[in-house]
Design a protein around this motif. Sequence first.
Motif, short mmCIF file in Angstrom:
data_model
loop_
_atom_site.label_atom_id
_atom_site.label_comp_id
_atom_site.label_asym_id
_atom_site.label_seq_id
_atom_site.Cartn_x
_atom_site.Cartn_y
_atom_site.Cartn_z
N HIS A 78 -43.04 -110.75 -21.50
CA HIS A 78 -43.38 -110.44 -19.90
C HIS A 78 -44.55 -111.02 -19.57
O HIS A 78 -45.35 -110.11 -19.09
N GLY A 79 -44.99 -112.14 -19.86
CA GLY A 79 -46.06 -113.01 -19.26
C GLY A 79 -47.51 -112.40 -20.33
O GLY A 79 -48.64 -112.90 -19.86
N VAL A 80 -47.58 -111.51 -21.47
CA VAL A 80 -48.60 -111.11 -22.10
C VAL A 80 -48.40 -111.46 -23.63
O VAL A 80 -47.15 -111.45 -23.98
N LEU A 81 -49.36 -111.40 -24.51
CA LEU A 81 -49.26 -111.47 -25.75
C LEU A 81 -48.37 -110.48 -26.31
O LEU A 81 -48.44 -109.08 -25.92
N ASN A 82 -47.26 -110.67 -27.29
CA ASN A 82 -46.44 -109.33 -27.70
C ASN A 82 -47.39 -108.63 -28.37
O ASN A 82 -47.71 -108.72 -29.39
N PRO A 83 -47.36 -107.12 -27.88
CA PRO A 83 -48.02 -106.24 -28.29
C PRO A 83 -47.60 -105.55 -29.63
O PRO A 83 -48.34 -105.00 -30.49
#
Length: 264
Positions: A82-87
């Motif tokens: 979703h556009g961010v580093l995979n938490p």
Amino acid sequence: MGSFKGHLVPGTLFLVIGLWHIWCSVVRYASSPESFRVRVWNPVQGFGGKIKYLELYVIAFGAFIDLCIEFLYSTHLKIVVHGVLNPSHMNNFEHSGMLLMFFIFGVITLLSEKTSLLPLPEGALCFIASAAFTAECLLFYFHSTTHKGLEGYYHLILVLLIALCIISTIAGALVPTSFPLDLCSGVAIMLQGLWFYQTAFVLYGSMMPDGCQLKENMVVCRSKDHEVYGELLANFQLFGLVFGVLGGASGAYIYAKRNFGLSG
């Protein structure tokens, strides 16, 4: 939290490099105390010079392979979500940053030693190595994975050992003729590798203290007394490793003095 293999791989790299550093340090000093100089890496002699830079290749390629495992394999290439580093894989990203620093150190040192593109003095290479250790120290101190209880205690000791690597490496650059500092650097690196092993076998292997267990990716102890017992056991393990490494270094020096020392 981590895994058994995740501690064993970097532990092996630090253990091998530290052992090699100790041996080379005592041999160089025993052979010529007056001309001794601190070295951040040690060439392999003989074999026609074909494996002279073996240590640097081990550092560079070892860090690169471990980096690929952390950044590509462990994340299953699900790096951005979703556009961010995979938490879900922040732990792997942090480890990747640490490994990247050691890879950079290996590559820069190879360029400095093998080519004329980036000629750097030994002191500068020491500071670059200390930067890699600093990145590692900051990683384990400000970890996104919450280290609490017994797990936190083992990682606190690891942070202290990494800090010793930083201090001895920087001090070696500032006092380039000091044998104790050069030897201390090798001892600190080797202890760090051994503590990675110790952590792997205690937290993820068969040496878990009585009353504690790995549950839902966390180390849980039945009571505070069991946790304190585990911490005291960790202290004993550390003392044993320190005693063993210092004893081994002393034995290596005696052997080197007898076989490589100046006669008379």
